[in-house]
Design an enzyme around this catalytic site. Structure first.
Site, mmCIF file in Angstrom:
data_model
loop_
_atom_site.group_PDB
_atom_site.id
_atom_site.type_symbol
_atom_site.label_atom_id
_atom_site.label_comp_id
_atom_site.label_asym_id
_atom_site.label_seq_id
_atom_site.Cartn_x
_atom_site.Cartn_y
_atom_site.Cartn_z
ATOM 1 N NE ARG A 43 -1.922 -1.404 3.687
ATOM 2 C CZ ARG A 43 -2.412 -1.719 4.873
ATOM 3 N NH1 ARG A 43 -3.703 -1.674 5.078
ATOM 4 N NH2 ARG A 43 -1.627 -2.064 5.864
ATOM 5 C CE LYS A 139 4.912 -12.723 14.575
ATOM 6 N NZ LYS A 139 6.301 -12.859 14.857
ATOM 7 C CG ASP A 168 8.098 -20.092 14.317
ATOM 8 O OD1 ASP A 168 9.155 -19.423 14.319
ATOM 9 O OD2 ASP A 168 7.447 -20.344 15.338
ATOM 10 C CG HIS A 169 11.889 -15.794 11.926
ATOM 11 N ND1 HIS A 169 10.957 -15.128 12.680
ATOM 12 C CD2 HIS A 169 13.088 -15.503 12.476
ATOM 13 C CE1 HIS A 169 11.581 -14.469 13.647
ATOM 14 N NE2 HIS A 169 12.878 -14.671 13.545
ATOM 15 C CE LYS A 173 16.030 -16.845 15.293
ATOM 16 N NZ LYS A 173 16.785 -15.680 14.834
ATOM 17 C CD GLU A 207 13.284 -9.338 20.707
ATOM 18 O OE1 GLU A 207 13.495 -9.882 19.613
ATOM 19 O OE2 GLU A 207 12.228 -8.739 20.965
ATOM 20 C CG HIS A 231 9.400 -16.959 17.369
ATOM 21 N ND1 HIS A 231 8.992 -17.393 16.137
ATOM 22 C CD2 HIS A 231 9.523 -15.614 17.269
ATOM 23 C CE1 HIS A 231 8.867 -16.340 15.337
ATOM 24 N NE2 HIS A 231 9.178 -15.250 15.995
ATOM 25 C CE LYS A 317 9.275 -6.911 20.546
ATOM 26 N NZ LYS A 317 10.432 -7.484 19.849
HETATM 27 C C1 BG6 Z 1 9.595 -11.707 15.347
HETATM 28 C C2 BG6 Z 1 8.873 -10.811 16.321
HETATM 29 O O1 BG6 Z 1 8.764 -12.764 14.945
HETATM 30 O O2 BG6 Z 1 10.757 -12.237 15.959
HETATM 31 C C3 BG6 Z 1 9.784 -9.715 16.838
HETATM 32 O O3 BG6 Z 1 7.741 -10.235 15.686
HETATM 33 C C4 BG6 Z 1 11.063 -10.303 17.385
HETATM 34 O O4 BG6 Z 1 9.118 -8.956 17.844
HETATM 35 C C5 BG6 Z 1 11.695 -11.247 16.358
HETATM 36 O O5 BG6 Z 1 11.960 -9.241 17.689
HETATM 37 C C6 BG6 Z 1 12.908 -11.955 16.910
HETATM 38 O O6 BG6 Z 1 13.477 -12.759 15.936
HETATM 39 P P1 BG6 Z 1 15.008 -12.615 15.549
HETATM 40 O O7 BG6 Z 1 15.245 -13.713 14.577
HETATM 41 O O8 BG6 Z 1 15.134 -11.263 14.912
HETATM 42 O O9 BG6 Z 1 15.770 -12.713 16.807
#
Ligand code: BG6
Length: 394
Positions: A43, A139, A168-169, A173, A207, A231, A317
């Site tokens: 957008r 997600k 889910d990233h 890793k 974090e 995660h 955070k």
């Molecule tokens: C994301 C969250 O999925 O994962 C973020 O939305 C978070 O809030 C992040 O900071 C952390 O992942 P990574 O791989 O950057 O440590």
């Protein structure tokens, strides 16, 4: 499986694309793995030129040693369809762009705010873009069980299950994948990986930064839906699961589901929610918001292997440092043979899986303290994977 022939990135100018997806596309290009055109959808009132410049800046800002040749090739390969997701016109222009690129089976990646998932899925469906396509959904997948079921049903109206990818990233890793390898490729651990030997498991994701301009997203989500239910639960399932029958996705999922089914529903008295000072001043945050930016909880898994072992999870955070780790703490020896009456008893053995930037494993043991007595002192066996094994993918 046939390969998709284009990648469509919804939310191409957004935060997730900037932080993760565009750098990942660069890395794929550098490895020669990005062999399809990338079409961003956003957008915005940008055209191709502005989007390409954005991609250049993101890559140069996040990958200091980016190779100009690779970056130029990536930039040539990307384009943008700008438009509102609620407008049919956006989807018909996307269809025209894909046809012009010769694409018949694209993968659509939804890097957009979760409340827009249904709109985009329906837009893709009504413009005929779904029959041979795949879809990747970020997600949180719904807010609760009924909304997750509705989202699932909507996806199934337009896509076959085999074409739906719920991402889910964390599972990409290598440090997290290593949990599986470390547990199941070393016969040393399996005999002691249970409640007879393990006293507790502690998973920490802290974090040192706040929500970084993502106020609107965070207000909808909070820490529990942002990182705990996805995660960190994934990390727990990898630590707690039984050996899978194979490494294929279904076999892994079956074992993870068993862990989740054995997990007791969380008890409110075992959860602490917090919010960092200054959160209420962030743009997009409601003045009296009680959305959590911190959560700590106690998870119990009522399985034969884990009954009685607390899994402590904490994440937040704006904390003091950035750490991602899982610590497995063992029971102390049954008799403190070497405890000196004047000194505290020896520490428990620990296995610390470092899953973040400095990934590796540290095992804390006790050794004899130099001197005439038989007292102990902690020592560490440690490996830093980057030094031992070279670069790993995030
Ligand atoms: C994301 C969250 O999925 O994962 C973020 O939305 C978070 O809030 C992040 O900071 C952390 O992942 P990574 O791989 O950057 O440590």
């Amino acid at each position: 499986m046939n390969s998709s022939d284009a990648l469509v990135l919804f939310g191409a100018t957004g935060d997730l694309a900037r932080k993760k997806l565009i750098p990942a596309l660069y890395r794929m290009s550098a490895r020669g793995d990005l062999r399809v055109p990338v079409v961003g959808v956003a957008r915005s009132d940008w055209g191709d030129a502005e989007f390409r410049e954005h991609v250049r800046q993101v890559v140069e800002g996040s990958i200091p040693d980016a190779e100009p040749v690779v970056l130029d090739a990536l930039i040539e390969n990307v384009s943008l369809v700008a438009g509102d997701y609620v407008s049919d016109d956006t989807f018909s222009r996307l269809a025209t762009r894909l046809a012009a690129l010769g694409s018949r089976s694209a993968t659509h990646y939804l890097a957009i705010p979760p409340e827009m998932f249904p709109t985009v899925i329906e837009g893709l469906g009504s413009s005929g873009l779904t029959s041979t396509a795949r879809i990747v959904v970020e997600k949180p997948f719904g807010r609760d069980l009924p909304s997750a079921q509705r989202l699932n049903a909507l996806l199934h109206q337009h896509f076959d299950e085999s074409s739906i990818f719920r991402i889910d990233h964390y599972l990409g890793k290598e440090s997290v994948e290593d949990l599986l390898v470390f547990r199941f490729a070393n016969s040393l651990l399996e005999p002691i990986w249970n409640n007879h030997y393990i006293a507790s498991v502690q998973v920490t994701m802290s974090e040192a930064f706040g929500i970084e301009g993502r106020g609107a997203f965070y207000e909808e989500v909070g820490t529990i839906r942002d990182v705990l239910q996805n995660h960190l639960l994934q990390v727990i399932t990898l630590l707690a699961m039984e050996p899978p029958l194979s490494t294929d996705a279904d076999a892994l999922r079956d074992e993870k589901v068993k862990v989740l089914k054995a997990m007791r529903p969380l008890d409110c008295t075992h959860i602490v929610r917090g919010q960092y000072e200054g959160y209420l001043d962030e743009a997009g945050v409601a003045p009296k918001s009680d959305v959590e930016t911190y959560v700590a909880c106690h998870v119990e898994i009522d399985s034969w292997r884990w009954a009685g072992v607390p899994f402590y999870v904490r994440t937040g955070k704006a904390l003091i440092n950035t750490v991602l780790e899982a610590v497995v703490e063992f029971h102390r020896p049954p008799r403190m043979l070497f405890a000196n009456p004047d000194t505290p008893p020896p520490h428990a053995n620990l296995i610390r899986f470092r899953l973040g930037a400095d990934d590796g494993v540290t095992i804390s043991l006790q050794a004899k303290q130099p001197g005439s007595g038989l007292s102990t002192t902690p020592v560490e066996l440690s490996v830093a994977f980057a030094a031992a094994l070279g670069a790993r993918q995030e």
